[in-house]
Design a protein around this motif. Structure first.
Motif, PDB file in Angstrom:
ATOM      1  N   ALA A 145       5.469 -12.526  -9.471  1.00  0.00           N
ATOM      2  CA  ALA A 145       4.653 -11.428  -9.456  1.00  0.00           C
ATOM      3  C   ALA A 145       3.131 -11.718  -8.956  1.00  0.00           C
ATOM      4  N   ASP A 149       2.496 -10.608  -5.060  1.00  0.00           N
ATOM      5  CA  ASP A 149       1.549  -9.671  -4.790  1.00  0.00           C
ATOM      6  C   ASP A 149       0.283  -9.870  -3.861  1.00  0.00           C
ATOM      7  N   GLY A 152       1.081 -10.066  -0.321  1.00  0.00           N
ATOM      8  CA  GLY A 152       1.156  -8.758   0.192  1.00  0.00           C
ATOM      9  C   GLY A 152      -0.039  -8.305   0.454  1.00  0.00           C
ATOM     10  N   ARG A 153      -1.132  -8.705  -0.546  1.00  0.00           N
ATOM     11  CA  ARG A 153      -2.512  -7.976  -0.070  1.00  0.00           C
ATOM     12  C   ARG A 153      -3.099  -8.958   1.033  1.00  0.00           C
ATOM     13  N   ARG A 164       6.494  -3.553  -0.691  1.00  0.00           N
ATOM     14  CA  ARG A 164       6.698  -4.465  -1.936  1.00  0.00           C
ATOM     15  C   ARG A 164       8.205  -3.958  -2.674  1.00  0.00           C
ATOM     16  N   TYR A 166      11.446  -4.492  -5.065  1.00  0.00           N
ATOM     17  CA  TYR A 166      12.120  -5.156  -6.363  1.00  0.00           C
ATOM     18  C   TYR A 166      13.648  -4.642  -6.284  1.00  0.00           C
ATOM     19  N   HIS A 244       3.212  -3.548 -14.241  1.00  0.00           N
ATOM     20  CA  HIS A 244       1.997  -2.640 -14.215  1.00  0.00           C
ATOM     21  C   HIS A 244       0.794  -2.979 -14.657  1.00  0.00           C
ATOM     22  N   VAL A 248       0.672  -5.456 -11.058  1.00  0.00           N
ATOM     23  CA  VAL A 248       1.790  -5.355  -9.863  1.00  0.00           C
ATOM     24  C   VAL A 248       2.597  -4.243 -10.032  1.00  0.00           C
ATOM     25  N   ASP A 249       2.595  -3.395  -8.780  1.00  0.00           N
ATOM     26  CA  ASP A 249       3.429  -2.346  -8.690  1.00  0.00           C
ATOM     27  C   ASP A 249       4.282  -2.404  -7.454  1.00  0.00           C
ATOM     28  N   PHE A 250       5.440  -2.052  -7.391  1.00  0.00           N
ATOM     29  CA  PHE A 250       6.313  -1.935  -6.395  1.00  0.00           C
ATOM     30  C   PHE A 250       6.368  -0.553  -5.388  1.00  0.00           C
ATOM     31  N   ARG A 400      -3.290 -14.472 -13.633  1.00  0.00           N
ATOM     32  CA  ARG A 400      -2.783 -14.299 -11.972  1.00  0.00           C
ATOM     33  C   ARG A 400      -3.647 -15.319 -11.369  1.00  0.00           C
ATOM     34  N   GLY A 544      -5.676 -10.315  -6.678  1.00  0.00           N
ATOM     35  CA  GLY A 544      -5.448  -9.456  -7.813  1.00  0.00           C
ATOM     36  C   GLY A 544      -6.470  -9.584  -9.054  1.00  0.00           C
TER      37      GLY A 544
END
Length: 551
Positions: A145, A149, A152-153, A164, A166, A244, A248-250, A400, A544
């Motif tokens: 996670a 994440d 991805g950023r 992203r 799941y 969340h 972290v959101d998908f 994180r 994050g």
């Protein structure tokens, strides 16, 4: 001046040398050259090995080639000195005005500083976590996670279009065992063999019975299906909420069951058959994975007609490619290491390129330590340590940062006592404190009426130069983190930046004292401080992690 800017200047020098006939480069002038900060003081601001790389092609020795480059380079307005060292290294000292301009450029760029077009035009699918909805999210999933994440950023900042995703595993025997465990608790029976234990089973079972009071009046098969449907929904809602809360959101929650219901599995198998990559043997249908580097061929439809587990992967990969993704990343735990070969072979069987169209990243184990002893299990989960255990002990930011700070393919021990400390032993505290210290200084400057104003040529102090060079490295760090899939590079860079800033602050007074007049140097240093704020905030955002104004 950033290393990339200096690289372009050196390329221009090489092109001029070729145009003048001073050197010949049959393979052409490179578009970029390596420019790095020297490890030793006194070796200039930057160093390059360009002469060692190109001398053979030019038909001369590296030192002679370096002398030619040095002479032209020294004439550039942005360069104050060039020294040829050793067998042909170039140590370059940048003009203070050109170096100092970095600070103003960073402040002007703001949140976009560090961005590049390294992955522009790339449509990337990042699939990570994807934990089975049979229990709370455990530490392995939490690591992905944080790392997924952050990656991805980083990809987004380097120009990619990132989704992203799941993969919701709602098809298979695990869910049968999960639903049987819920029903056993509801009936007051022991946990079935291979079933799931832990207090969360009681919680979920109670919620199912509250929602369906009649569930135990149904025949066992129907009752278990109710526990399955309702229990999975409740468990997955909890996982999504935990993620969340973790920041972290998908974009997509993809249901495995849909692959089997929609005909996607048959479509993928038919495609592979058309490509000549399947065959029948012993009553089963096989995929020719050994042909593409796997250790053996794999069954995709069993002799009883049931689809093998790999068949879902075939359908899922093809679905991603047909949705237009150029690159598909799958992030798996260490226990799936043996799965890499067959997945890459599957990719190749579709006519794609493993490592490009499909890339599998492995995340090793995470252990939590308290008082030097490993934590073995969660009070709620019963068998594993969960996301809530970690966040409850040290908070979201430290969790994180700690998970993203290490190479994902290395096992890590997270000392909860250390990561909870408000001291410089705690890496995330060090970085966040640096940002808070910068923010405090900027507030004090505003109270005094001191305005940040660029006077780049005045930033000549040794510690100013060190800070400027570290700040100038950030875009390269971000690009390397994207290219190597290593978010931990950003964390380690931020720690270096925090230390460099503290040393600058201790040596260079930024604000006037008492009745002193504000000078151009005060203003110039304030720009440098503001640039540090920008880079610390941008780097923390990539992980994050929050950038606090006060601590």
């Amino acid at each position: 001046m950033t290393p990339d800017q200096l690289s372009l200047i050196i390329v221009d020098v090489l092109q001029a040398l070729v145009a003048d006939g001073a050197v010949t480069l049959p393979d052409g002038v490179p578009t970029t050259v390596t420019v790095e900060r020297p490890r030793q003081k006194g070796h200039g601001d930057y160093a390059t090995n360009v002469a060692l790389k190109l001398a053979k092609q030019a038909g001369t020795n590296p030192r002679a080639f370096a002398e030619l480059v040095a002479k032209r380079l020294a004439d550039h307005d942005a360069v104050s000195d060039v020294e040829v060292a050793g067998p042909g290294f170039l140590n370059i000292t940048v003009d203070s005005g050109a170096q100092g301009q970095v600070a103003a450029d960073i402040v002007a760029a703001g949140a976009s500083y560090g961005a590049s077009d390294a992955f522009a035009g790339e449509k990337i699918n990042l699939e990570f976590v994807s934990a089975n909805p049979t229990g709370p999210l455990h530490l392995g999933g939490v690591r992905w996670a944080a790392v997924g994440d952050a990656l991805g950023r980083i990809f987004t900042l380097t120009g990619a279009d990132v989704t992203r995703e799941y993969y919701f595993n709602d098809h298979g025997a695990q869910l049968d065992r999960f639903s049987a465990s819920l029903m056993a608790w509801a009936k007051g029976l022991p946990v079935p063999e291979d079933g799931y234990g832990g207090a969360y089973i009681e919680d979920i079972a109670k919620d199912v019975m509250a929602k369906r009071p009649d569930v135990l009046e149904l025949p066992d098969a129907e009752a278990q299906e109710v526990f399955r449907a309702e229990g999975v929904e409740l468990m997955f809602a909890e996982i999504k909420q935990s993620l969340h809360d973790f920041g972290v959101d998908f974009d997509v929650y993809f249901h495995e069951d849909n692959l089997h219901k929609s005909g996607a599995v048959k479509k993928a198998i038919d495609r592979l058959t058309e490509l000549g990559n399947t065959y029948e043997a012993d009553g089963a249908l096989w995929l020719r994975t050994e042909k593409f580097g796997d250790d053996k061929d794999r069954v995709i439809v069993r002799s009883n007609g049931a689809a093998a587990y790999l068949s879902g992967d075939l359908a899922y990969y093809l679905d991603k490619r047909e949705r237009g993704f150029d690159r598909c990343f799958i992030m798996l735990g260490a226990d799936h290491h043996g799965y890499v070969g067959r997945m890459n072979a599957m990719c190749a069987a579709f006519g794609d390129e493993p490592g490009k169209n499909l890339e599998i990243l492995i995340g090793q184990m995470v252990n939590l330590l308290r008082d030097g002893q490993p934590l073995r299990m969660s009070k709620r989960a019963g068998t594993v340590v969960t996301i809530d255990d970690l966040v409850g002990a040290i908070g979201v930011d430290a969790s994180r940062y700690a998970l993203a700070r290490y190479h994902s393919d290395s096992p890590i021990d997270i000392d909860l006592d250390l990561w909870a400390k408000a001291t410089n032993d705690n890496p995330v505290f060090t970085v966040q404190y640096a940002h808070a210290r910068v923010a405090s200084l900027m507030r004090n400057a505003a109270d005094l009426g001191v305005v940040a104003e660029s006077h780049p040529a005045l930033l000549t102090h040794e510690k100013e130069g060190e800070l400027l060079r570290v700040l100038a490295e950030f875009p390269r760090v971000v690009k390397a983190a994207a290219e190597l899939r290593e978010p931990h590079r950003v964390a380690r860079y931020l720690e270096e930046l925090a230390g460099t800033y503290h040393r600058f602050y201790d040596s260079c007074r930024v604000l006037p004292r008492g009745d002193e007049e504000t000078t151009d140097l005060n203003q110039a240093r304030l720009v440098l401080v503001d640039a540090t704020r920008v880079v610390l905030a941008n780097g923390l955002a990539l992980l994050g992690v929050s950038a606090p104004e006060r601590m």
